[in-house]
Design a protein around this motif. Structure first.
Motif, PDB file in Angstrom:
ATOM      1  N   GLY A  34       0.816  -1.209   0.000  1.00  0.00           N
ATOM      2  CA  GLY A  34       0.000   0.000   0.000  1.00  0.00           C
ATOM      3  C   GLY A  34       0.845   1.252   0.000  1.00  0.00           C
ATOM      4  N   VAL A  35       1.752   1.369   0.946  1.00  0.00           N
ATOM      5  CA  VAL A  35       2.507   2.599   1.107  1.00  0.00           C
ATOM      6  C   VAL A  35       3.425   2.849  -0.088  1.00  0.00           C
ATOM      7  CG1 VAL A  35       4.257   3.742   2.513  1.00  0.00           C
ATOM      8  CG2 VAL A  35       2.359   2.544   3.620  1.00  0.00           C
ATOM      9  N   GLY A  36       4.117   1.808  -0.547  1.00  0.00           N
ATOM     10  CA  GLY A  36       5.010   1.964  -1.700  1.00  0.00           C
ATOM     11  C   GLY A  36       4.267   2.456  -2.916  1.00  0.00           C
ATOM     12  N   ARG A  37       3.117   1.875  -3.192  1.00  0.00           N
ATOM     13  CA  ARG A  37       2.380   2.273  -4.384  1.00  0.00           C
ATOM     14  C   ARG A  37       1.753   3.652  -4.236  1.00  0.00           C
ATOM     15  NH1 ARG A  37       2.657  -2.709  -6.939  1.00  0.00           N
ATOM     16  NH2 ARG A  37       1.687  -4.196  -5.552  1.00  0.00           N
ATOM     17  N   VAL A  38       1.347   4.009  -3.029  1.00  0.00           N
ATOM     18  CA  VAL A  38       0.767   5.340  -2.823  1.00  0.00           C
ATOM     19  C   VAL A  38       1.809   6.413  -3.146  1.00  0.00           C
ATOM     20  CG1 VAL A  38      -0.032   6.963  -1.060  1.00  0.00           C
ATOM     21  CG2 VAL A  38      -1.022   4.675  -1.160  1.00  0.00           C
ATOM     22  N   LYS A  39       3.059   6.179  -2.733  1.00  0.00           N
ATOM     23  CA  LYS A  39       4.121   7.146  -2.968  1.00  0.00           C
ATOM     24  C   LYS A  39       4.362   7.314  -4.479  1.00  0.00           C
ATOM     25  CE  LYS A  39       8.996   7.898  -1.772  1.00  0.00           C
ATOM     26  NZ  LYS A  39       9.617   7.563  -3.071  1.00  0.00           N
ATOM     27  N   GLN A  40       4.442   6.160  -5.182  1.00  0.00           N
ATOM     28  CA  GLN A  40       4.696   6.205  -6.629  1.00  0.00           C
ATOM     29  C   GLN A  40       3.533   6.874  -7.370  1.00  0.00           C
ATOM     30  OE1 GLN A  40       5.620   2.214  -7.793  1.00  0.00           O
ATOM     31  NE2 GLN A  40       7.704   2.828  -8.265  1.00  0.00           N
ATOM     32  N   LEU A  41       2.310   6.596  -6.908  1.00  0.00           N
ATOM     33  CA  LEU A  41       1.136   7.198  -7.528  1.00  0.00           C
ATOM     34  C   LEU A  41       1.178   8.718  -7.368  1.00  0.00           C
ATOM     35  CD1 LEU A  41      -1.623   7.064  -8.885  1.00  0.00           C
ATOM     36  CD2 LEU A  41      -2.636   6.590  -6.638  1.00  0.00           C
ATOM     37  N   GLY A  42       1.598   9.177  -6.193  1.00  0.00           N
ATOM     38  CA  GLY A  42       1.734  10.618  -5.962  1.00  0.00           C
ATOM     39  C   GLY A  42       2.684  11.250  -6.964  1.00  0.00           C
ATOM     40  N   GLU A  43       3.800  10.574  -7.225  1.00  0.00           N
ATOM     41  CA  GLU A  43       4.775  11.099  -8.195  1.00  0.00           C
ATOM     42  C   GLU A  43       4.164  11.180  -9.587  1.00  0.00           C
ATOM     43  OE1 GLU A  43       8.562   8.989  -8.076  1.00  0.00           O
ATOM     44  OE2 GLU A  43       8.398   8.896  -5.887  1.00  0.00           O
ATOM     45  N   TRP A  44       3.396  10.143  -9.952  1.00  0.00           N
ATOM     46  CA  TRP A  44       2.743  10.136 -11.268  1.00  0.00           C
ATOM     47  C   TRP A  44       1.741  11.279 -11.386  1.00  0.00           C
ATOM     48  CZ3 TRP A  44       2.244   8.738 -16.200  1.00  0.00           C
ATOM     49  CH2 TRP A  44       0.989   8.788 -16.790  1.00  0.00           C
ATOM     50  N   LEU A  45       0.877  11.423 -10.367  1.00  0.00           N
ATOM     51  CA  LEU A  45      -0.179  12.426 -10.454  1.00  0.00           C
ATOM     52  C   LEU A  45       0.393  13.845 -10.425  1.00  0.00           C
ATOM     53  CD1 LEU A  45      -2.907  10.792  -8.179  1.00  0.00           C
ATOM     54  CD2 LEU A  45      -2.858  10.885 -10.677  1.00  0.00           C
ATOM     55  N   ASN A  46       1.525  14.016  -9.753  1.00  0.00           N
ATOM     56  CA  ASN A  46       2.193  15.314  -9.714  1.00  0.00           C
ATOM     57  C   ASN A  46       2.664  15.760 -11.079  1.00  0.00           C
ATOM     58  OD1 ASN A  46       2.268  16.694  -7.370  1.00  0.00           O
ATOM     59  ND2 ASN A  46       3.988  15.537  -6.513  1.00  0.00           N
ATOM     60  N   ASN A  47       3.168  14.802 -11.859  1.00  0.00           N
ATOM     61  CA  ASN A  47       3.762  15.155 -13.143  1.00  0.00           C
ATOM     62  C   ASN A  47       3.757  13.960 -14.091  1.00  0.00           C
ATOM     63  OD1 ASN A  47       5.124  16.333 -15.213  1.00  0.00           O
ATOM     64  ND2 ASN A  47       6.933  16.930 -14.026  1.00  0.00           N
ATOM     65  N   PRO A  48       2.578  13.671 -14.691  1.00  0.00           N
ATOM     66  CA  PRO A  48       2.482  12.492 -15.574  1.00  0.00           C
ATOM     67  C   PRO A  48       3.457  12.543 -16.748  1.00  0.00           C
ATOM     68  CG  PRO A  48       0.295  13.401 -15.109  1.00  0.00           C
ATOM     69  CD  PRO A  48       1.301  14.377 -14.563  1.00  0.00           C
ATOM     70  N   THR A  49       3.682  13.739 -17.313  1.00  0.00           N
ATOM     71  CA  THR A  49       4.534  13.798 -18.509  1.00  0.00           C
ATOM     72  C   THR A  49       5.982  13.440 -18.188  1.00  0.00           C
ATOM     73  OG1 THR A  49       4.629  16.193 -18.144  1.00  0.00           O
ATOM     74  CG2 THR A  49       3.146  15.427 -19.864  1.00  0.00           C
ATOM     75  N   ALA A  50       6.403  13.652 -16.931  1.00  0.00           N
ATOM     76  CA  ALA A  50       7.774  13.291 -16.549  1.00  0.00           C
ATOM     77  C   ALA A  50       7.942  11.780 -16.408  1.00  0.00           C
ATOM     78  CB  ALA A  50       8.146  13.971 -15.237  1.00  0.00           C
ATOM     79  N   HIS A  51       6.815  11.049 -16.369  1.00  0.00           N
ATOM     80  CA  HIS A  51       6.885   9.593 -16.168  1.00  0.00           C
ATOM     81  C   HIS A  51       6.107   8.872 -17.275  1.00  0.00           C
ATOM     82  CE1 HIS A  51       8.627  10.313 -12.227  1.00  0.00           C
ATOM     83  NE2 HIS A  51       7.658  11.168 -11.988  1.00  0.00           N
ATOM     84  N   ALA A  52       6.239   9.375 -18.509  1.00  0.00           N
ATOM     85  CA  ALA A  52       5.468   8.806 -19.623  1.00  0.00           C
ATOM     86  C   ALA A  52       5.735   7.305 -19.778  1.00  0.00           C
ATOM     87  CB  ALA A  52       5.797   9.550 -20.916  1.00  0.00           C
ATOM     88  N   ASP A  53       6.926   6.859 -19.402  1.00  0.00           N
ATOM     89  CA  ASP A  53       7.265   5.432 -19.546  1.00  0.00           C
ATOM     90  C   ASP A  53       6.573   4.561 -18.496  1.00  0.00           C
ATOM     91  OD1 ASP A  53       8.916   6.912 -17.773  1.00  0.00           O
ATOM     92  OD2 ASP A  53      10.374   5.274 -17.697  1.00  0.00           O
ATOM     93  N   TRP A  54       5.865   5.140 -17.560  1.00  0.00           N
ATOM     94  CA  TRP A  54       5.106   4.359 -16.571  1.00  0.00           C
ATOM     95  C   TRP A  54       3.706   4.031 -17.084  1.00  0.00           C
ATOM     96  CZ3 TRP A  54       5.753   6.971 -11.066  1.00  0.00           C
ATOM     97  CH2 TRP A  54       7.120   7.015 -10.733  1.00  0.00           C
ATOM     98  N   ALA A  55       3.306   4.638 -18.201  1.00  0.00           N
ATOM     99  CA  ALA A  55       1.900   4.556 -18.619  1.00  0.00           C
ATOM    100  C   ALA A  55       1.647   3.416 -19.597  1.00  0.00           C
ATOM    101  CB  ALA A  55       1.482   5.881 -19.243  1.00  0.00           C
ATOM    102  N   ILE A  56       0.443   2.876 -19.525  1.00  0.00           N
ATOM    103  CA  ILE A  56      -0.049   1.950 -20.536  1.00  0.00           C
ATOM    104  C   ILE A  56      -0.983   2.725 -21.470  1.00  0.00           C
ATOM    105  CG2 ILE A  56       0.186  -0.088 -19.055  1.00  0.00           C
ATOM    106  CD1 ILE A  56      -2.886   0.084 -18.618  1.00  0.00           C
ATOM    107  N   THR A  57      -1.311   2.107 -22.618  1.00  0.00           N
ATOM    108  CA  THR A  57      -2.089   2.807 -23.642  1.00  0.00           C
ATOM    109  C   THR A  57      -3.353   2.023 -23.970  1.00  0.00           C
ATOM    110  OG1 THR A  57       0.001   3.562 -24.572  1.00  0.00           O
ATOM    111  CG2 THR A  57      -1.939   3.808 -25.954  1.00  0.00           C
ATOM    112  N   ALA A  58      -4.478   2.725 -24.013  1.00  0.00           N
ATOM    113  CA  ALA A  58      -5.753   2.093 -24.371  1.00  0.00           C
ATOM    114  C   ALA A  58      -5.632   1.410 -25.726  1.00  0.00           C
ATOM    115  CB  ALA A  58      -6.866   3.141 -24.412  1.00  0.00           C
ATOM    116  N   GLY A  59      -6.130   0.192 -25.822  1.00  0.00           N
ATOM    117  CA  GLY A  59      -6.136  -0.528 -27.090  1.00  0.00           C
ATOM    118  C   GLY A  59      -4.876  -1.336 -27.348  1.00  0.00           C
ATOM    119  N   GLU A  60      -3.835  -1.097 -26.551  1.00  0.00           N
ATOM    120  CA  GLU A  60      -2.572  -1.826 -26.701  1.00  0.00           C
ATOM    121  C   GLU A  60      -2.762  -3.270 -26.213  1.00  0.00           C
ATOM    122  OE1 GLU A  60       2.008  -1.072 -25.002  1.00  0.00           O
ATOM    123  OE2 GLU A  60       0.304  -0.102 -24.042  1.00  0.00           O
TER     124      GLU A  60
END
Ligand SMILES: [Zn+2]
Length: 243
Positions: A34-60
């Motif tokens: 829980g805690v590990g993922r909450v921290k990483q999620l915070g980083e993503w939501l703060n700046n999604p474009t800085a972590h584009a390689d963390w994202a999956i793509t609809a239809g892929e």
């Protein structure tokens, strides 16, 4: 007269120690994932474009998985994650990193779509033959497709009361939202997706219980089981074959 006191003290210390161990044992999965993922999620939501390689793509499609990915974004929570002791997450949460009503959601697999009359943010699709076990019927469940006040982002093609409408894989279903049922306490904008077991009588089981759902990992080709993925980011493995 000192011996009984010492025994009593020993008993109390022993009891305390056991209590602490029991508490740690039961909260450990929550602390671990829980805690590990909450921290990483915070980083993503703060700046999604800085972590584009963390994202999956609809239809892929990841490798030879039978399902395609149902939306864009970062897989913030996976199957079996525990947000509070005694509860396990029964699906996956994909956070688009955009405002409500922007990130499209598509059908991961073909099937027959139903939207119950009271569903503001949810559709469910019946898959008559589970691609991994054709002898059983399963259901794919998509939710949080409404804004915090309950204004729906589900595609107008599927109004409340829709029953058993066939949809192809990749059909547009709606947009990610932040609807939680409580307008004062919306969730972060995401899609909750799960694979729900059939009740054996042609309907779906209660989605809120993890035992009524299936590990989505082999269906989507991603490491989505908390028992096997302690903190890794769930993205498609690189495609083989290119030199
Ligand atoms: Zn969820």
């Amino acid at each position: 007269m000192r011996r009984p006191h010492r025994t009593l003290l020993g008993l109390m210390v022993g009891f305390l120690l056991v209590s602490v161990l029991v508490a740690v044992y039961f909260s450990y999965p929550w602390l671990r994932s829980g805690v590990g993922r909450v921290k990483q999620l915070g980083e993503w939501l703060n700046n999604p474009t800085a972590h584009a390689d963390w994202a999956i793509t609809a239809g892929e499609r990841c490798g030879a998985a039978p399902f395609i990915l149902p939306t864009n974004g970062y897989v913030g929570f996976i199957w079996g994650d525990s947000f509070r002791p005694g509860h396990q997450h029964q699906g996956i949460d994909i956070f688009g990193g955009e405002a409500p009503g922007r990130t499209p959601v598509v059908a991961a697999h073909a099937g027959y779509l139903t939207r119950l009359p009271e569903w503001k943010s949810t559709v469910i699709i019946r898959v008559p033959a589970d691609p991994l076990d054709p002898n059983q019927q399963v259901w794919t469940y998509y939710t949080h497709m409404a804004d915090q006040n309950g204004s729906s982002y589900v595609s107008p093609e599927f109004p409340p009361g829709t029953s058993e409408v066939f949809v192809e894989q990749g059909t547009f279903l709606g947009y990610q939202g932040d609807y939680s049922g409580d307008p004062d306490n919306p969730v972060g904008v995401h899609l909750h997706f799960s694979i729900v077991k059939d009740d054996g009588q042609g309907s779906f089981r209660n989605e809120l219980e993890i035992r009524n759902t299936l590990d989505p990992s082999p269906y989507l080709g991603l490491p989505l089981n908390d028992n096997q993925n302690a903190g890794g980011i769930a993205v498609c493995p690189p495609t083989q074959g290119s030199p």
